[in-house]
Design a protein around this motif. Structure first.
Motif, mmCIF file in Angstrom:
data_model
loop_
_atom_site.group_PDB
_atom_site.id
_atom_site.type_symbol
_atom_site.label_atom_id
_atom_site.label_comp_id
_atom_site.label_asym_id
_atom_site.label_seq_id
_atom_site.Cartn_x
_atom_site.Cartn_y
_atom_site.Cartn_z
ATOM 1 N N LEU A 65 0.829 -1.210 0.000
ATOM 2 C CA LEU A 65 0.000 0.000 0.000
ATOM 3 C C LEU A 65 0.861 1.257 0.000
ATOM 4 O O LEU A 65 0.579 2.216 -0.710
ATOM 5 C CB LEU A 65 -0.936 0.020 1.205
ATOM 6 C CG LEU A 65 -2.176 -0.845 1.106
ATOM 7 C CD1 LEU A 65 -2.999 -0.769 2.396
ATOM 8 C CD2 LEU A 65 -3.033 -0.460 -0.075
ATOM 9 N N VAL A 66 1.935 1.242 0.788
ATOM 10 C CA VAL A 66 2.850 2.387 0.813
ATOM 11 C C VAL A 66 3.495 2.557 -0.555
ATOM 12 O O VAL A 66 3.566 3.665 -1.099
ATOM 13 C CB VAL A 66 3.929 2.189 1.916
ATOM 14 C CG1 VAL A 66 5.028 3.217 1.790
ATOM 15 C CG2 VAL A 66 3.285 2.246 3.286
ATOM 16 N N LEU A 78 2.308 1.568 -3.361
ATOM 17 C CA LEU A 78 1.257 2.004 -4.271
ATOM 18 C C LEU A 78 1.037 3.506 -4.177
ATOM 19 O O LEU A 78 0.913 4.184 -5.200
ATOM 20 C CB LEU A 78 -0.045 1.265 -3.952
ATOM 21 C CG LEU A 78 -1.275 1.698 -4.724
ATOM 22 C CD1 LEU A 78 -1.172 1.238 -6.178
ATOM 23 C CD2 LEU A 78 -2.520 1.148 -4.087
ATOM 24 N N LYS A 79 1.004 4.035 -2.957
ATOM 25 C CA LYS A 79 0.813 5.477 -2.778
ATOM 26 C C LYS A 79 1.968 6.258 -3.406
ATOM 27 O O LYS A 79 1.754 7.288 -4.046
ATOM 28 C CB LYS A 79 0.701 5.833 -1.286
ATOM 29 C CG LYS A 79 -0.572 5.369 -0.644
ATOM 30 C CD LYS A 79 -1.752 6.147 -1.156
ATOM 31 C CE LYS A 79 -3.011 5.739 -0.423
ATOM 32 N NZ LYS A 79 -4.194 6.315 -1.006
ATOM 33 N N GLU A 80 3.196 5.762 -3.230
ATOM 34 C CA GLU A 80 4.352 6.424 -3.830
ATOM 35 C C GLU A 80 4.259 6.394 -5.354
ATOM 36 O O GLU A 80 4.514 7.404 -6.025
ATOM 37 C CB GLU A 80 5.647 5.750 -3.367
ATOM 38 C CG GLU A 80 5.959 5.977 -1.905
ATOM 39 C CD GLU A 80 7.110 5.117 -1.409
ATOM 40 O OE1 GLU A 80 7.671 4.309 -2.199
ATOM 41 O OE2 GLU A 80 7.457 5.254 -0.219
ATOM 42 N N GLU A 100 1.560 6.143 -7.082
ATOM 43 C CA GLU A 100 0.449 7.006 -7.469
ATOM 44 C C GLU A 100 0.910 8.465 -7.526
ATOM 45 O O GLU A 100 0.609 9.179 -8.487
ATOM 46 C CB GLU A 100 -0.690 6.871 -6.467
ATOM 47 C CG GLU A 100 -1.871 7.756 -6.765
ATOM 48 C CD GLU A 100 -2.938 7.696 -5.694
ATOM 49 O OE1 GLU A 100 -4.106 7.960 -6.031
ATOM 50 O OE2 GLU A 100 -2.605 7.399 -4.530
ATOM 51 N N GLN A 101 1.656 8.906 -6.512
ATOM 52 C CA GLN A 101 2.149 10.283 -6.499
ATOM 53 C C GLN A 101 3.086 10.531 -7.679
ATOM 54 O O GLN A 101 3.001 11.561 -8.346
ATOM 55 C CB GLN A 101 2.866 10.591 -5.174
ATOM 56 C CG GLN A 101 1.948 10.624 -3.982
ATOM 57 C CD GLN A 101 0.829 11.627 -4.133
ATOM 58 O OE1 GLN A 101 1.035 12.718 -4.625
ATOM 59 N NE2 GLN A 101 -0.366 11.235 -3.723
#
Length: 168
Positions: free
Chosen positions: A107-108, A110-112, A114-115
């Motif tokens: 998830l972490v 994925l967030k990176e 995504e950014q």
């Protein structure tokens, strides 16, 4: 309700509350993707509703007296005794603790990603807008106007001219 059924229903209910359906829908670009996403959401809601209704209710108790009257007390008492002796083991989740850290790390990541993707999208959209602007003005644009937008090319050409490097 069995332990496993209750666990499944609880997980499905929690998942339905934590899914950001609106956030995911905003990212979709094509109509086909929106249709597929809508089908996925509908299927998820149907399964979740079924899990909530099917597994969240206790089974109806057996009316042993009804069967004693119709079949006979001796055989029904044996079945009742056998039924009461059945122990359904409680579900012990051994998988979630093993994969939860891996999932959280993903998830972490994925967030990176995504950014990073959003920044790259912004850069590309700006570049597309610049190219569209240049293509509109290209027929009437002067070299000075072009070099104003691309000072690195002006410097490169000035250096070539200054150094008598004419490309051959």
């Amino acid at each position: 309700m069995s332990g496993a059924g209750k666990k499944i229903a609880d997980v499905a209910f929690k998942a339905s509350r934590t899914i950001d359906w609106d956030g995911m829908a905003k990212v979709l670009v094509t109509d086909e993707a929106r249709r597929e996403f809508s089908n996925l959401r509908r299927a998820f809601d149907e399964v979740n509703t079924q899990l909530q209704t099917k597994f969240s209710q206790e089974p109806e108790p057996i009316d042993w007296d009804f069967y004693r009257k119709g079949i006979g007390a001796g055989i029904v008492d044996k079945y009742k005794e056998a039924y009461d002796s059945i122990e359904i083991p409680k579900y012990v989740d051994k998988v979630t603790p093993e994969y939860k850290p891996k999932f959280d790390a993903l998830l972490v990541e994925l967030k990176e990603a995504e950014q990073k993707s959003l920044k790259e999208s912004e850069r590309l959209e700006k570049e597309i807008a610049d190219v569209q602007e240049i293509s509109k003005k290209l027929s009437t644009m002067t070299a000075d106007e072009y070099f104003e937008k691309h000072p690195e090319l002006k410097k490169k050409f000035d250096d070539e001219i200054r150094n008598d490097n004419w490309g051959y």
